[in-house]
Structures are given as C-alpha cells and as structure tokens.
Write an enzyme that holds these catalytic residues in place. Structure first.
Site, mmCIF file in Angstrom:
data_model
loop_
_atom_site.group_PDB
_atom_site.id
_atom_site.type_symbol
_atom_site.label_atom_id
_atom_site.label_comp_id
_atom_site.label_asym_id
_atom_site.label_seq_id
_atom_site.Cartn_x
_atom_site.Cartn_y
_atom_site.Cartn_z
ATOM 1 C CG ASP A 115 -6.764 29.049 8.770
ATOM 2 O OD1 ASP A 115 -6.380 29.785 7.846
ATOM 3 O OD2 ASP A 115 -7.055 29.474 9.895
ATOM 4 C CB CYS B 95 -14.408 40.826 16.991
ATOM 5 S SG CYS B 95 -15.806 41.959 16.850
#
Length: 344
Positions: A132, A239
C-alpha cells in the site's frame, strides 16, 4: 513449469499470513479504467498522488513491465468485538480498528521481503514487494486472486474474514498458475451504504472520497466544511461504519497476530487527554502507529471536532485552551468546538 504454489503458501502461513493466493499480473483488466473515471470526476479530493501516478497505477505491468504473476497475501486484523458501540461514549475518541495496533505496513513489509526472497530463490526470477505504498491496485489483484471481492463500499470483502484483511503483494517475473477469482456476493444488501454518516457512496461500488470520513480525518489537511464536522461524531481517525455493519463479518475471527491487535490506550481514549497533546506527547502516544503520520495538528483538529459534537460541557475548557493554538487549523477547530459547547 514447476508449481511452487504450495511451498509458497506453506511459507506464507509460517510467516503469519492468513491467506495466500495467486493471480496473473499481466492479463488485461478493467480496474485501471474505473480508477481513471474516479480521478476524472475529482472524487480523489486532495490526494494528488492518485492523479500523478494514474498511468503507472492503471495496471501492474504499467509499473513493472516484467510482472507476470502476483502473490497476494492477507493478514487478518479482526477486532475482538463489534467496535461501533464504542461511539456511544461521546467523550471518548474513536480510532479505526486498523490503526489501533502497530502500523501494518511495518508489520507486513519485513515478512513480505522474506517470502519474496524465498520465491526468487525457488523460481530464479525477479520479484518486487508492495504494501500500500506504491502505485499498485492491491484490491483488484486480491479479487483476481480469489481473496475476496470489492464490496459496494469499494473495500475488499472476504467470505472467511469479513472486512478485516490487510493486504500485501509480491509481483514476480515468473509465470505461476493463477487461482480462481472471487465473484461478487453482496446481492441486494446495502448495509454499508446505508450506514455511511456522510453519504459518501453515490452508487453501489462507487466512493466519493471527498465525503468519506477516513479521507477527511487522515488525508485532508485543512478545515472541514460544517456538514462533515457535525457528521464525524467522535470519529477522530478513520471510520469503520461501512465495514463493521457488513453481514459477512459473522464469519470473521479475531486477529491472531499480536502486533495488529488493539493497544489499550487507543481504545476509547479520552478526548480531554488527546486535546492536551503537544507534538512530543503525540509522537510518544502513537509510536509505531499509523496515526503518527498525520501529525499532531491534523489529529488534534479531529479531536476538537469530536469535542464540539460531544455535548460534554466538561470539555469546554479543553477547547478554549486551544483557541490561540499556533496551528490555524487547530485554532479554528477549537473556536468551533467552544462555540458548539457554549451554545449547547
């Protein structure tokens, strides 16, 4: 062609990975076109690196022409329990499950390098490692390898691990037999879309990052529009709403890797304590944590938005103490939070 897959899987398991599957890195795919549409629509927000790396990101061979196979690894980071009820305590901050332990990049990268070295020795071909941090689209590769599919929330979703998988990829110049890809199993369910507090999904399988609280709390550097300040509730880093409500999580298990499990200090931390952090204390608290990369100012900005939403008049002093903070974005958030609590 020698089949090295079983020995690679065995080695991956020994290194702590929960899933290891194989995909072609050279065959055509539509993921690059979807990403181009996402960027053209401006849905990437301030993540300018997505635009500048778009061509290399469009396909694995656009970044490395010799790539032929992808070894896609998954590490489960499932929480002990459903994390969303923690937000009932409005005077505590909510940190996304993935960021409560050590930075997964550091946890995974060394193990990937070890496995990549073994693959290179077995196949005699070059390899490259990704976690990533480079222009490689891991989620489409993971779906192609059969780890899961990109759900309506655009995140990778697994029938055996739910939404809780860290991904790592090893590209190899060796030809290896691919595993079967995974199909989409969301059906008519829209739980993830319905749960989003900011309506960040304009359609199934589409995300507008500009409305996403993960983007706003982590990637966005400035002062937020009012609608997002109030919508964030107590979420101060990331979130999990769209992930945690997914019915497929009923098959998920708690993480077995200790370094990705939650630290006690990062589960429901008190907003008053977090607002008082200076740069040095911030760095100590978030040592080895992915939270550290956004810096004290952006983090305390998020904390102040949560304080403004808390309805806890006991936190008014914490907000007032920062109205003249040297950071303009912190000072602005402090004034907003103080005004909200005073009005309440």
């Amino acid at each position: 062609m020698a089949d090295h897959r079983q020995s690679i899987r065995t080695a991956a398991t020994a290194l702590g990975f929960d899933v290891c599957r194989f995909a072609s890195a050279a065959e055509p795919w539509s993921a690059g076109e979807r990403l181009a549409h996402f960027v053209e629509a401006g849905r990437h927000g301030e993540m300018g690196w997505m635009e500048t790396t778009l061509k290399r990101r469009s396909h694995p061979t656009a970044m490395w022409a010799d790539a032929r196979s992808a070894v896609v690894l998954g590490m489960n980071y499932g929480p002990e329990h459903d994390p969303l009820p923690e937000m009932a305590d409005a005077s505590a901050g909510y940190i996304s499950v993935y960021a409560r332990g050590d930075d997964y990049h550091e946890v995974i990268k060394g193990r990937l390098k070890t496995l990549a070295g073994q693959i290179a020795a077995r196949t005699g071909e070059a390899v490259k490692v990704f976690v990533d941090t480079a222009p490689l689209m891991e989620k489409p590769l993971a779906q192609r390898a059969g780890l899961g599919w990109q759900g309506k929330h655009t995140n990778l979703l697994s029938r055996t691990h739910g939404n809780w998988l860290f991904l790592g990829v090893i590209l190899s110049a060796a030809e290896m037999e691919p595993d079967a890809p995974e199909g989409e199993h969301c059906g008519t369910c829209t739980a993830c879309m319905d749960a989003c507090p900011t309506n960040a999904f304009p359609a199934p399988f589409q995300l507008d990052a500009r409305r996403c609280l993960s983007y706003l709390t982590i990637e966005f550097a400035g002062a937020w529009p009012e609608e997002f300040r109030t919508a964030t509730g107590s979420r101060i880093y990331g979130c999990d709403d769209c992930l945690a409500v997914c019915p497929w999580n009923k098959f998920a298990a708690e993480a077995r890797e200790g370094r990705v499990k939650a630290r006690d200090a990062l589960v429901s931390p008190r907003l008053s304590d977090l607002a008082a952090l200076d740069d040095a204390a911030f760095r100590v608290l978030f040592s080895k944590s992915p939270v550290k990369r956004i810096g004290r100012d952006r983090f305390v900005r998020n904390v102040l938005y949560a304080i403004g939403n808390s309805g806890d008049e006991g936190l008014l002093a914490s907000a007032q103490a920062l109205v003249d903070d040297p950071s303009p974005v912190v000072a602005d958030a402090a004034r907003w939070a103080a005004a909200r609590l005073t009005a309440a």
